[in-house]
Design a protein around this motif. Sequence first.
Motif, PDB file in Angstrom:
ATOM      1  N   ILE A   4      -3.403  11.931  -6.573  1.00 47.99           N
ATOM      2  CA  ILE A   4      -2.362  11.429  -5.483  1.00 47.99           C
ATOM      3  C   ILE A   4      -1.471  10.406  -6.240  1.00 47.99           C
ATOM      4  O   ILE A   4      -1.959   9.699  -7.219  1.00 47.99           O
ATOM      5  N   GLU A  36       0.769   7.237  -5.227  1.00 45.17           N
ATOM      6  CA  GLU A  36       1.019   6.256  -4.176  1.00 45.17           C
ATOM      7  C   GLU A  36       2.446   6.051  -4.606  1.00 45.17           C
ATOM      8  O   GLU A  36       2.928   5.327  -5.428  1.00 45.17           O
ATOM      9  N   GLY A  60       1.571   8.222   0.133  1.00 44.05           N
ATOM     10  CA  GLY A  60       0.961   8.786  -0.969  1.00 44.05           C
ATOM     11  C   GLY A  60       1.446  10.390  -1.039  1.00 44.05           C
ATOM     12  O   GLY A  60       2.008  10.873   0.041  1.00 44.05           O
ATOM     13  N   MET A  80      -1.850   6.548   3.055  1.00 39.57           N
ATOM     14  CA  MET A  80      -3.265   6.339   2.177  1.00 39.57           C
ATOM     15  C   MET A  80      -4.124   5.509   2.829  1.00 39.57           C
ATOM     16  O   MET A  80      -3.797   4.513   3.654  1.00 39.57           O
ATOM     17  N   ILE A 104      -5.563   8.559  -8.969  1.00 37.23           N
ATOM     18  CA  ILE A 104      -4.392   7.910  -8.203  1.00 37.23           C
ATOM     19  C   ILE A 104      -3.351   7.400  -9.009  1.00 37.23           C
ATOM     20  O   ILE A 104      -4.023   6.475  -9.923  1.00 37.23           O
ATOM     21  N   GLN A 117       0.340   5.557  -9.675  1.00 33.02           N
ATOM     22  CA  GLN A 117       1.112   4.635  -9.003  1.00 33.02           C
ATOM     23  C   GLN A 117       2.586   4.277  -9.418  1.00 33.02           C
ATOM     24  O   GLN A 117       2.845   4.123 -10.724  1.00 33.02           O
ATOM     25  N   CYS A 177      -5.292  10.337   0.869  1.00 34.10           N
ATOM     26  CA  CYS A 177      -3.946  10.643   1.326  1.00 34.10           C
ATOM     27  C   CYS A 177      -3.879  11.619   2.451  1.00 34.10           C
ATOM     28  O   CYS A 177      -4.344  12.775   2.574  1.00 34.10           O
TER      29      CYS A 177
END
Length: 143
Positions: free
Chosen positions: A42, A44, A121, A74, A3, A5, A87
């Motif tokens: 993914i 975010e 996401g 998410m 993940i 961000q 997600c």
Amino acid sequence: MAIKQSDWAYGRRVAAVCGEAGEVVCERYSYVITSNLAAGDIIEMGPLPAFAFPVDATLVTDELGAVTIDAGIMSGEFGSQDQSRTCGAELFSAAADASAVRMSLPGGFRLTPVDKDRGIGVKVSAAITAANQRVDLLVHYRQ
């Protein structure tokens, strides 16, 4: 799967909120891909604020390679770095790269408000090695 961000998910930027009930605002979440992504990674992008629901969304991507993109809500707490988060695909499912696509899935229009921020996401279907490519997600939401 990992993940990544955006600045919104890290808390460096704050999403717009409505000034009064029924008002629609738009937030443009952006992420620049500065390192390789693996299939299933993914990003975010940012929050769907508490008590908000989307009324429209547009996904805009640069040329990312042979990849499709899902976008949705998410699991877990917004901003959490828990790598087990997932997600959904309520907003976009298998959207093409190098395009601008408007939300057309019923699930996106039917999201209901909840009393906490939820992470939005973007999930990639294949590895991306294109550095400095950009993903934008413009979300119009109402509170």
